[in-house]
Design a protein around this motif. Sequence first.
Motif, PDB file in Angstrom:
ATOM      1  N   ASN A  17      10.125  15.190  28.145  1.00 26.20           N
ATOM      2  CA  ASN A  17       9.628  13.650  30.039  1.00 26.20           C
ATOM      3  C   ASN A  17       8.573  13.170  28.841  1.00 26.20           C
ATOM      4  O   ASN A  17       8.296  13.282  27.853  1.00 26.20           O
ATOM      5  CB  ASN A  17       9.360  14.291  30.458  1.00 26.20           C
ATOM      6  CG  ASN A  17       9.623  13.486  32.392  1.00 26.20           C
ATOM      7  OD1 ASN A  17       9.645  12.567  32.575  1.00 26.20           O
ATOM      8  ND2 ASN A  17       9.080  14.029  33.552  1.00 26.20           N
ATOM      9  N   PHE A  19       9.523   9.217  29.613  1.00 24.65           N
ATOM     10  CA  PHE A  19       9.938   7.680  29.412  1.00 24.65           C
ATOM     11  C   PHE A  19      10.249   7.246  30.836  1.00 24.65           C
ATOM     12  O   PHE A  19      11.021   6.913  31.440  1.00 24.65           O
ATOM     13  CB  PHE A  19      11.337   7.913  28.900  1.00 24.65           C
ATOM     14  CG  PHE A  19      11.314   8.824  27.095  1.00 24.65           C
ATOM     15  CD1 PHE A  19      10.924   7.712  26.407  1.00 24.65           C
ATOM     16  CD2 PHE A  19      11.433  10.146  27.099  1.00 24.65           C
ATOM     17  CE1 PHE A  19      10.497   8.418  24.758  1.00 24.65           C
ATOM     18  CE2 PHE A  19      11.127  10.258  25.879  1.00 24.65           C
ATOM     19  CZ  PHE A  19      10.407   9.870  24.966  1.00 24.65           C
ATOM     20  N   ARG A  20       9.082   6.073  31.023  1.00 23.45           N
ATOM     21  CA  ARG A  20       8.649   5.731  32.419  1.00 23.45           C
ATOM     22  C   ARG A  20      10.388   4.622  32.607  1.00 23.45           C
ATOM     23  O   ARG A  20      10.710   3.377  31.045  1.00 23.45           O
ATOM     24  CB  ARG A  20       8.062   4.944  32.528  1.00 23.45           C
ATOM     25  CG  ARG A  20       7.123   3.950  33.807  1.00 23.45           C
ATOM     26  CD  ARG A  20       5.952   3.446  33.862  1.00 23.45           C
ATOM     27  NE  ARG A  20       5.692   3.445  35.634  1.00 23.45           N
ATOM     28  CZ  ARG A  20       4.450   3.145  35.728  1.00 23.45           C
ATOM     29  NH1 ARG A  20       3.621   4.426  35.015  1.00 23.45           N
ATOM     30  NH2 ARG A  20       4.596   3.295  36.679  1.00 23.45           N
ATOM     31  N   VAL A  21      10.955   4.349  33.744  1.00 26.12           N
ATOM     32  CA  VAL A  21      12.105   3.692  33.856  1.00 26.12           C
ATOM     33  C   VAL A  21      11.271   3.380  35.425  1.00 26.12           C
ATOM     34  O   VAL A  21      11.718   3.747  36.102  1.00 26.12           O
ATOM     35  CB  VAL A  21      13.710   4.729  33.723  1.00 26.12           C
ATOM     36  CG1 VAL A  21      14.471   3.567  34.153  1.00 26.12           C
ATOM     37  CG2 VAL A  21      13.846   5.168  32.348  1.00 26.12           C
ATOM     38  N   TYR A  25       9.021   8.055  36.098  1.00 29.13           N
ATOM     39  CA  TYR A  25       9.050   9.070  34.615  1.00 29.13           C
ATOM     40  C   TYR A  25      10.483   9.190  35.357  1.00 29.13           C
ATOM     41  O   TYR A  25      10.435  11.376  35.452  1.00 29.13           O
ATOM     42  CB  TYR A  25       8.245   9.991  34.164  1.00 29.13           C
ATOM     43  CG  TYR A  25       6.792   9.082  33.831  1.00 29.13           C
ATOM     44  CD1 TYR A  25       7.138   8.901  32.731  1.00 29.13           C
ATOM     45  CD2 TYR A  25       5.431   9.110  34.764  1.00 29.13           C
ATOM     46  CE1 TYR A  25       5.806   8.231  31.920  1.00 29.13           C
ATOM     47  CE2 TYR A  25       5.016   8.141  34.780  1.00 29.13           C
ATOM     48  CZ  TYR A  25       5.116   7.676  33.409  1.00 29.13           C
ATOM     49  OH  TYR A  25       3.654   6.810  32.323  1.00 29.13           O
ATOM     50  N   SER A  27      13.900  10.489  33.018  1.00 32.46           N
ATOM     51  CA  SER A  27      14.020   9.960  32.030  1.00 32.46           C
ATOM     52  C   SER A  27      13.578  10.842  30.848  1.00 32.46           C
ATOM     53  O   SER A  27      12.576  10.806  31.142  1.00 32.46           O
ATOM     54  CB  SER A  27      14.093   8.611  30.747  1.00 32.46           C
ATOM     55  OG  SER A  27      15.783   7.301  31.902  1.00 32.46           O
ATOM     56  N   MET A  28      14.559  11.522  29.954  1.00 31.80           N
ATOM     57  CA  MET A  28      13.974  12.429  28.752  1.00 31.80           C
ATOM     58  C   MET A  28      14.398  12.134  27.207  1.00 31.80           C
ATOM     59  O   MET A  28      15.100  11.533  27.373  1.00 31.80           O
ATOM     60  CB  MET A  28      14.303  13.238  29.166  1.00 31.80           C
ATOM     61  CG  MET A  28      15.663  13.997  28.953  1.00 31.80           C
ATOM     62  SD  MET A  28      16.288  15.849  28.873  1.00 31.80           S
ATOM     63  CE  MET A  28      18.671  16.174  28.521  1.00 31.80           C
ATOM     64  N   ALA A  29      13.935  12.379  26.839  1.00 36.00           N
ATOM     65  CA  ALA A  29      14.856  12.863  24.822  1.00 36.00           C
ATOM     66  C   ALA A  29      15.038  13.681  24.361  1.00 36.00           C
ATOM     67  O   ALA A  29      14.389  14.796  24.468  1.00 36.00           O
ATOM     68  CB  ALA A  29      13.400  12.042  24.237  1.00 36.00           C
ATOM     69  N   SER A  31      17.391  15.993  21.478  1.00 38.09           N
ATOM     70  CA  SER A  31      17.818  16.303  20.315  1.00 38.09           C
ATOM     71  C   SER A  31      18.076  17.499  19.690  1.00 38.09           C
ATOM     72  O   SER A  31      17.130  18.727  21.019  1.00 38.09           O
ATOM     73  CB  SER A  31      16.416  16.016  19.331  1.00 38.09           C
ATOM     74  OG  SER A  31      15.374  16.416  19.499  1.00 38.09           O
ATOM     75  N   GLY A  74      18.822  10.295  22.337  1.00 33.96           N
ATOM     76  CA  GLY A  74      18.290   9.756  22.823  1.00 33.96           C
ATOM     77  C   GLY A  74      17.321   9.654  24.026  1.00 33.96           C
ATOM     78  O   GLY A  74      17.172  10.299  24.314  1.00 33.96           O
ATOM     79  N   ILE A  75      17.902   8.323  24.922  1.00 31.53           N
ATOM     80  CA  ILE A  75      16.565   8.580  25.934  1.00 31.53           C
ATOM     81  C   ILE A  75      17.738   8.751  27.070  1.00 31.53           C
ATOM     82  O   ILE A  75      18.598   7.942  26.935  1.00 31.53           O
ATOM     83  CB  ILE A  75      15.869   7.007  26.270  1.00 31.53           C
ATOM     84  CG1 ILE A  75      15.619   6.711  25.719  1.00 31.53           C
ATOM     85  CG2 ILE A  75      15.343   7.276  27.896  1.00 31.53           C
ATOM     86  CD1 ILE A  75      14.545   7.888  25.274  1.00 31.53           C
ATOM     87  N   VAL A  76      17.916   9.112  27.145  1.00 33.96           N
ATOM     88  CA  VAL A  76      18.585  10.002  28.537  1.00 33.96           C
ATOM     89  C   VAL A  76      18.739  10.574  30.034  1.00 33.96           C
ATOM     90  O   VAL A  76      17.655  11.158  30.122  1.00 33.96           O
ATOM     91  CB  VAL A  76      19.713  11.424  28.185  1.00 33.96           C
ATOM     92  CG1 VAL A  76      21.021  10.747  27.094  1.00 33.96           C
ATOM     93  CG2 VAL A  76      19.182  12.940  27.789  1.00 33.96           C
TER      94      VAL A  76
END
Length: 104
Positions: A17, A19-21, A25, A27-29, A31, A74-76
């Motif tokens: 976690n 990732f600011r949209v 916050y 979104s998450m990355a 992988s 990626g960012i989801v």
Amino acid sequence: MSSTDLSSGTLYFTGVNGFRVGSSYDSMAASIKYVKNSGGQIYAEFAYEEGGYTHWDQGAFYQSAGETRSYAWGIVPLPANCAAIGKMWVSGQQTFQTPPEHPC
């Protein structure tokens, strides 16, 4: 990061976690990777599951001992119920999975 030790290697899944949209916050990355240490060649595909939905990577692959394969979505969006599980389907075997990540 969560991981599962398999008989021939280790499966890792990361859902991070932060990732600011907009103003939150949300979104998450995501992988995944598999480090194969031993055994014969496999034909496999990565995915992650959240909220009853499975998100596959962009195609299956072959992997031999001594190789590492990985994929990043990626960012989801953050997962439903704040839980995501990494998965790896292996032809002729089964679908392996990691413990849940909780990125919220």
